[in-house]
Design a protein around this motif. Structure first.
Motif, short mmCIF file in Angstrom:
data_model
loop_
_atom_site.label_atom_id
_atom_site.label_comp_id
_atom_site.label_asym_id
_atom_site.label_seq_id
_atom_site.Cartn_x
_atom_site.Cartn_y
_atom_site.Cartn_z
N ILE A 54 0.87 -1.18 0.00
CA ILE A 54 0.00 0.00 0.00
C ILE A 54 0.90 1.23 0.00
N LEU A 55 0.58 2.22 -0.82
CA LEU A 55 1.37 3.45 -0.86
C LEU A 55 0.58 4.61 -0.28
N PHE A 56 1.24 5.35 0.61
CA PHE A 56 0.72 6.63 1.11
C PHE A 56 1.79 7.67 0.81
N ALA A 57 1.41 8.78 0.17
CA ALA A 57 2.39 9.79 -0.21
C ALA A 57 1.86 11.19 0.07
N SER A 58 2.74 12.03 0.56
CA SER A 58 2.39 13.43 0.81
C SER A 58 3.69 14.21 0.93
N GLN A 59 3.64 15.49 0.58
CA GLN A 59 4.83 16.32 0.73
C GLN A 59 5.32 16.30 2.18
N ARG A 60 4.37 16.32 3.11
CA ARG A 60 4.68 16.20 4.54
C ARG A 60 3.66 15.24 5.14
N VAL A 61 4.07 14.02 5.41
CA VAL A 61 3.12 12.96 5.78
C VAL A 61 2.49 13.21 7.15
N THR A 62 3.09 14.08 7.96
CA THR A 62 2.52 14.38 9.28
C THR A 62 1.45 15.47 9.22
N ASN A 63 1.22 16.04 8.05
CA ASN A 63 0.17 17.04 7.89
C ASN A 63 -1.19 16.42 8.24
N GLU A 64 -1.82 16.96 9.27
CA GLU A 64 -3.07 16.39 9.77
C GLU A 64 -4.14 16.29 8.69
N ASN A 65 -4.13 17.25 7.78
CA ASN A 65 -5.14 17.29 6.72
C ASN A 65 -5.00 16.13 5.73
N LYS A 66 -3.83 15.48 5.68
CA LYS A 66 -3.62 14.37 4.75
C LYS A 66 -4.18 13.06 5.28
N GLY A 67 -4.65 13.04 6.52
CA GLY A 67 -5.42 11.91 7.03
C GLY A 67 -4.64 10.67 7.40
N MET A 68 -3.38 10.81 7.77
CA MET A 68 -2.60 9.64 8.14
C MET A 68 -3.23 8.86 9.29
N SER A 69 -3.88 9.55 10.21
CA SER A 69 -4.52 8.88 11.36
C SER A 69 -5.59 7.89 10.89
N TYR A 70 -6.29 8.23 9.80
CA TYR A 70 -7.32 7.33 9.28
C TYR A 70 -6.69 6.11 8.61
N GLY A 119 8.01 13.78 3.17
CA GLY A 119 8.80 14.30 4.28
C GLY A 119 8.31 13.81 5.62
N HIS A 120 9.23 13.58 6.55
CA HIS A 120 8.94 13.11 7.91
C HIS A 120 8.35 11.69 7.92
N ALA A 121 8.64 10.89 6.90
CA ALA A 121 8.08 9.54 6.80
C ALA A 121 8.45 8.69 8.00
N GLU A 122 9.67 8.86 8.53
CA GLU A 122 10.12 8.02 9.64
C GLU A 122 9.32 8.26 10.91
N GLU A 123 8.70 9.43 11.02
CA GLU A 123 7.98 9.78 12.24
C GLU A 123 6.70 8.98 12.44
N VAL A 124 6.16 8.39 11.37
CA VAL A 124 4.88 7.68 11.49
C VAL A 124 5.05 6.16 11.44
N VAL A 125 6.26 5.69 11.22
CA VAL A 125 6.49 4.25 11.05
C VAL A 125 6.05 3.48 12.28
N GLU A 126 6.42 3.96 13.47
CA GLU A 126 6.11 3.23 14.70
C GLU A 126 4.61 3.19 15.01
N GLN A 127 3.84 4.09 14.41
CA GLN A 127 2.41 4.12 14.67
C GLN A 127 1.63 3.10 13.83
N LEU A 128 2.27 2.57 12.79
CA LEU A 128 1.59 1.64 11.89
C LEU A 128 1.67 0.21 12.41
N PRO A 129 0.55 -0.50 12.40
CA PRO A 129 0.54 -1.90 12.86
C PRO A 129 1.00 -2.87 11.78
N LEU A 130 1.35 -2.36 10.61
CA LEU A 130 1.87 -3.18 9.51
C LEU A 130 3.33 -2.81 9.27
#
Length: 432
Positions: free
Chosen positions: A255-271, A293-304
């Motif tokens: 699965i691919l998720f892409a954003s200029q800044r992946v931690t941008n709340e509006n991009k919906g990473m939490s969903y 950008g900041h891709a490493e910051e969300v890795v630990e939050q993913l269950p996959l």
């Protein structure tokens, strides 16, 4: 005199595309692609940017000046003060209080059409825009977000103040007041835009309809033309070879998720994280490729299992990323017409996104992807699973490629803009 008039009539149209950045951000990508599409269609198009990042001859930087940096910093400082020195919302607000006068530049004076795109963060001020409008040249303004139709924001979400007049802004401390910064900028915009005529172009039908509801643009000409894409670059390739080049697993659904800044709340990473919690219970758990950008910051939050690739600006490597994955997911809470969905579809990758903004215009539900109910992580997970495990994947892939070729090709979009330019020129002559 007749001879020179004929030369003028039959000479190629000259268009100056104005955008803050040359490459960074969706608007920059779209503006750059349009410039190339126009040049390939017989138009002489140039792009004017704050900082030139390439050796492309048709891209022109603003004149060298220490003020360019100061314009950006001064606007941020003023916004920062109005936010009571809080960084929250600092880059969600633009007030266009500083910028560069481009009307004396040779490229401006030679152009038949001035085509504004995303001109914020110190590129053009409202006073600069007034001077452009009063130059007598036809002006087309492509809206990559709602800012031209609001006072200070790029994303309205549930706010409808722009339909009557911006004030008491949700982005300002204490929700602002009836005479806050939003009200002040609204008054300035209204004084400029109501006296002049601009041909506005929204990148999606959704944004066109939103813009037409704005009291600020009341009576203005507004149409919609999609962004374009070079299908000679963005095209389907060999999946296994792409994965090998990127060092991604060959035996796992991705699965691919892409954003200029992946931690941008509006991009919906939490969903996406919530959706992945459901996918984690599947026998064959997919992996998640994170691009931005900041891709490493969300890795630990993913269950996959996750594969952060960080920010990539090499176009051929980006095409490899699309070709390496099985599905592209964009759970944004607000979008115009995302370039990323268009790029993925051009590479034959089915997409999943929420039913918001222009996303349903790109994704035809269960024909080339899946449109999930807004802010519904369960439906997002169902859409991903449906594409990976239930749907006729080959048919989805072929339909995605066909949709892009038919609607977003360079030639198709260039022809639509040529029609807009001719209308803008005719309307300007009529007004004179």
């Amino acid at each position: 005199m007749v001879f020179f008039a004929l030369i003028r009539i039959f000479a190629p149209m000259k268009v100056l595309i104005v955008n803050t950045s040359e490459r960074t951000g969706g608007a920059a990508v779209a503006a750059n692609r349009l410039m190339k599409a126009l040049n390939n269609s017989g138009v002489k198009a140039k792009m004017l940017v704050r900082e030139k990042e390439s050796d492309t001859l048709t891209v022109v930087p603003l004149p060298k000046s220490p003020m360019k940096r100061w314009h950006f910093l001064w606007e941020r400082l003023v916004v920062f003060c109005h936010l009571h020195f809080s960084k929250q919302h600092l880059f969600e607000i633009d007030i266009a209080n500083a910028g560069t006068d481009i009307t004396n530049m040779r490229e401006f004076q030679e152009a038949d059409i001035i085509h504004l795109h995303w001109i914020n963060q110190g590129m053009l001020s409202l006073n600069n825009i007034r001077k452009i409008l009063r130059s007598g040249k036809p002006v087309v303004w492509t809206m990559h977000d709602i800012w031209p139709a609001t006072a200070i924001c790029h994303v309205t979400l549930d706010c409808r103040q722009f339909t009557t007049g911006c004030h008491n802004c949700r982005l300002l401390p204490g929700n602002g007041s009836n005479h806050d910064l939003a009200y002040s900028i609204w008054q300035k915009k209204q004084a400029i835009l109501n006296q002049e005529n601009i041909y506005y172009v929204a990148c999606s039908k959704w944004l066109e309809q939103e813009a037409k509801k704005s009291e600020l643009l009341k009576g203005q000409k507004i149409a919609s033309v999609p962004n374009c894409i070079d299908t000679h670059i963005y095209k389907k390739g060999n999946k296994q070879e792409a994965r090998q080049r990127l060092g991604l697993p060959a035996d796992k659904q991705l699965i691919l998720f892409a954003s200029q800044r992946v931690t941008n709340e509006n991009k919906g990473m939490s969903y996406l994280i919530d959706a992945c919690k459901q996918l984690a219970t599947a026998p064959n758990k997919p992996g998640v490729v994170i691009l931005g950008g900041h891709a490493e910051e969300v890795v630990e939050q993913l269950p996959l299992e996750a594969y952060p690739l960080g920010y990539v600006n090499d176009e051929h490597r980006i095409v490899d990323v699309y070709n390496a994955v099985d599905v592209f997911v964009l759970p944004s809470l607000s979008e115009n017409l995302p370039n990323t969905i268009m790029e993925a579809m051009a590479c034959g990758v089915p997409c999943v996104g929420f039913r918001v903004g222009g996303i349903p215009e790109e994704i035809d539900h269960q024909k080339n992807g899946y449109v999930a109910e807004y802010r519904n992580a369960d439906d997002l997970a169902h859409g991903i699973s449906w594409i990976l495990n239930e749907a006729d994947y080959k048919a989805l892939s072929e339909n995605a490629i066909h949709k892009v070729a038919h609607n977003y090709s360079q030639q198709s979009v260039a022809m639509k803009y040529l029609d807009v330019y001719h209308q803008a020129m005719a309307f300007k002559r009529y007004r004179l």
